[in-house]
Motif scaffolding. Structure first.
Motif, PDB file in Angstrom:
ATOM      1  N   GLN A  74      57.793  38.502  48.931  1.00  0.00           N
ATOM      2  CA  GLN A  74      57.627  38.043  50.312  1.00  0.00           C
ATOM      3  C   GLN A  74      56.804  39.004  51.178  1.00  0.00           C
ATOM      4  OE1 GLN A  74      61.411  36.989  52.097  1.00  0.00           O
ATOM      5  NE2 GLN A  74      62.093  35.884  50.270  1.00  0.00           N
ATOM      6  N   ARG A  75      56.224  40.019  50.564  1.00  0.00           N
ATOM      7  CA  ARG A  75      55.501  41.031  51.348  1.00  0.00           C
ATOM      8  C   ARG A  75      54.002  40.743  51.460  1.00  0.00           C
ATOM      9  NH1 ARG A  75      58.160  47.036  50.761  1.00  0.00           N
ATOM     10  NH2 ARG A  75      60.336  46.346  50.896  1.00  0.00           N
ATOM     11  N   GLY A  76      53.509  39.775  50.723  1.00  0.00           N
ATOM     12  CA  GLY A  76      52.078  39.477  50.790  1.00  0.00           C
ATOM     13  C   GLY A  76      51.236  40.505  50.069  1.00  0.00           C
ATOM     14  N   ILE A  77      51.803  41.110  49.019  1.00  0.00           N
ATOM     15  CA  ILE A  77      51.076  42.111  48.239  1.00  0.00           C
ATOM     16  C   ILE A  77      51.005  41.650  46.782  1.00  0.00           C
ATOM     17  CG2 ILE A  77      51.689  44.033  49.744  1.00  0.00           C
ATOM     18  CD1 ILE A  77      53.434  43.768  46.428  1.00  0.00           C
ATOM     19  N   ARG A 150      47.174  35.173  43.664  1.00  0.00           N
ATOM     20  CA  ARG A 150      48.271  35.127  44.633  1.00  0.00           C
ATOM     21  C   ARG A 150      47.761  35.206  46.066  1.00  0.00           C
ATOM     22  NH1 ARG A 150      52.696  39.270  43.805  1.00  0.00           N
ATOM     23  NH2 ARG A 150      53.631  37.907  45.361  1.00  0.00           N
ATOM     24  N   GLN A 151      46.458  35.495  46.211  1.00  0.00           N
ATOM     25  CA  GLN A 151      45.833  35.603  47.526  1.00  0.00           C
ATOM     26  C   GLN A 151      46.626  36.539  48.446  1.00  0.00           C
ATOM     27  OE1 GLN A 151      45.379  31.518  48.853  1.00  0.00           O
ATOM     28  NE2 GLN A 151      43.698  31.148  47.425  1.00  0.00           N
ATOM     29  N   PRO A 152      46.828  37.773  47.993  1.00  0.00           N
ATOM     30  CA  PRO A 152      47.656  38.709  48.770  1.00  0.00           C
ATOM     31  C   PRO A 152      46.926  39.275  49.979  1.00  0.00           C
ATOM     32  CG  PRO A 152      46.708  39.839  46.907  1.00  0.00           C
ATOM     33  CD  PRO A 152      46.292  38.398  46.782  1.00  0.00           C
ATOM     34  N   LYS A 153      47.696  39.829  50.897  1.00  0.00           N
ATOM     35  CA  LYS A 153      47.112  40.549  52.027  1.00  0.00           C
ATOM     36  C   LYS A 153      46.607  41.917  51.573  1.00  0.00           C
ATOM     37  CE  LYS A 153      50.330  38.355  55.283  1.00  0.00           C
ATOM     38  NZ  LYS A 153      51.497  38.570  56.164  1.00  0.00           N
ATOM     39  N   ILE A 154      47.332  42.510  50.628  1.00  0.00           N
ATOM     40  CA  ILE A 154      47.009  43.854  50.166  1.00  0.00           C
ATOM     41  C   ILE A 154      47.125  43.923  48.650  1.00  0.00           C
ATOM     42  CG2 ILE A 154      47.629  46.307  50.289  1.00  0.00           C
ATOM     43  CD1 ILE A 154      48.914  45.756  53.006  1.00  0.00           C
ATOM     44  N   MET A 187      42.690  47.253  49.815  1.00  0.00           N
ATOM     45  CA  MET A 187      43.095  47.735  48.502  1.00  0.00           C
ATOM     46  C   MET A 187      43.608  49.166  48.616  1.00  0.00           C
ATOM     47  SD  MET A 187      40.185  46.227  45.901  1.00  0.00           S
ATOM     48  CE  MET A 187      39.989  44.434  45.696  1.00  0.00           C
ATOM     49  N   ILE A 188      44.745  49.427  47.965  1.00  0.00           N
ATOM     50  CA  ILE A 188      45.305  50.777  47.892  1.00  0.00           C
ATOM     51  C   ILE A 188      45.406  51.141  46.421  1.00  0.00           C
ATOM     52  CG2 ILE A 188      47.257  52.271  48.449  1.00  0.00           C
ATOM     53  CD1 ILE A 188      47.834  50.443  50.798  1.00  0.00           C
ATOM     54  N   TYR A 189      44.831  52.268  46.084  1.00  0.00           N
ATOM     55  CA  TYR A 189      44.614  52.628  44.686  1.00  0.00           C
ATOM     56  C   TYR A 189      45.173  54.030  44.441  1.00  0.00           C
ATOM     57  CZ  TYR A 189      41.713  53.156  40.405  1.00  0.00           C
ATOM     58  OH  TYR A 189      41.258  53.335  39.126  1.00  0.00           O
TER      59      TYR A 189
END
Length: 358
Positions: A74-77, A150-154, A187-189
């Motif tokens: 449910q976090r959009g990630i 999933r078309q996430p926000k992040i 993006m967080i890597y």
């Protein structure tokens, strides 16, 4: 508005504090890299953002909504792990479609999203193949495709290239940067490889023992490290450090005694006082053969001739390791003394607490 906001974030396992009060803002569309040595907390921090680790204290907000108590779905990630974690009995199509099946989306929507992801990742001709028929790079693209649909926000990436060989890692770095440009997503890597951080990031977050040592663009961190930890971590080969002591400081210049190497005067605004221990830093690539503004003589004990450049390794009179990087293939021989120099402007200075003196 920040797409991701971390406020006073803490994570403890029993009495061990792993994440120690982190504050960070990530803007929409940024490519942010968490980098640091093993055990610094970068993967734990990523898992907290994903919802795979509970938050001991503090707040995580995504698009302005606090998500501390929300499950990952449910976090959009969407998260891509070091392991591909593909289902070997399923086709590429079904592997990518799996999260959509879980959401019970209608087949036309599944076809649309899988087709779009496959086109972006150049997997259209591989959709009916199984993972065992793919190369390592193709498998990693399938794992990324499963996140894209999933078309996430992040997007969260946890060392996704660690299992690939050097050549393939270089190719996949380029593919990920191109993917970021095409999607425009945040993006967080996470990586321990500072070369990946320097080449991929819009913004680098350097972590040290659960705290943020510095945040900035790759070139900010390279040219103006805030402390000796960042200076030594960013750059390859790593920065050389020479122990010294302040002879004099007048607020605009600092005179440093480097022992047998001589005296150097640096244009620095500083609160340094005579007698204070300091550390001079100089990057191997800023050294030149021959005399210059500040000259020293070293005797290499190892010389690496790599074609495009050469690297020398030596030990200074004070016992410090000292590395030089030079273009091409100059006449460098183990055990043969060479004269080196560097421009004063390229030198860095750190006080007794390891903080940069500018």
């Amino acid at each position: 508005m920040s797409q991701l906001s971390l406020k006073h974030l803490e994570k403890s396992f029993n009495d061990a504090r792993i994440i120690k009060g982190i504050d960070l803002e990530v803007s929409e569309g940024e490519f942010v890299v968490f980098v640091g040595p093993s055990g610094c907390g970068k993967s734990t921090l990523l898992r907290m953002i994903a919802g795979l680790e509970d938050v001991s204290e503090g707040e995580i907000a995504i698009s302005g909504k606090v998500v501390n108590d929300l499950p990952p779905v449910q976090r959009g990630i969407a998260m891509v792990f070091q392991s591909y974690a593909l289902y070997p009995h399923m086709s590429v199509y079904e592997n990518i479609a799996f999260p959509l099946r879980v959401e019970k989306l209608p087949q036309p929507e599944v076809d649309k999203r899988v087709g779009a992801a496959a086109k972006v990742l150049q997997l259209e001709s591989r959709l009916q193949h199984r993972p065992g028929q793919l190369s390592g790079g193709q498998r990693q693209r399938v794992a990324i495709g499963r996140a894209i649909v999933r078309q996430p926000k992040i997007f969260l990436f946890d060392e996704p290239l660690s299992n690939l060989d050097a050549a393939l890692r270089s190719e996949m770095r380029i593919e990920l940067m191109e993917l970021h440009k095409r999607l425009g997503s945040t993006m967080i890597y996470v990586t321990h490889d500072q070369v990946e951080a320097m080449t991929m990031a819009d913004k680098i977050v350097v972590l040290d023992a659960g705290t943020i040592a510095q945040v900035g663009s790759p070139l900010d961190l390279y040219h103006r490290p805030d402390n000796i930890f960042v200076a030594g971590f960013i750059g390859s080969p790593k920065m050389n450090f020479i122990n010294g002591r302040v002879r004099a400081a007048n607020g605009s210049t600092v005179v440093v005694d480097l022992g047998q190497l001589g005296i150097i005067e640096l244009p620095r605004t500083s609160t340094s006082v005579a007698g204070q221990d300091v550390t001079l830093g100089i990057r191997p690539e800023h050294l030149k053969l021959g005399a210059g503004q500040f000259t020293l003589t070293i005797t290499p004990n190892i010389v690496e001739q790599l074609g495009i450049h050469s690297i020398t390794y030596a030990t200074l009179p004070g016992g410090e390791a000292f590395t030089g990087l030079f273009e091409g293939n100059p006449d460098l021989v183990d055990g043969k003394p060479i004269e080196l120099s560097f421009p004063i402007a390229s030198a860095h200075l750190f006080d007794s607490k390891g903080l940069a003196v500018y």
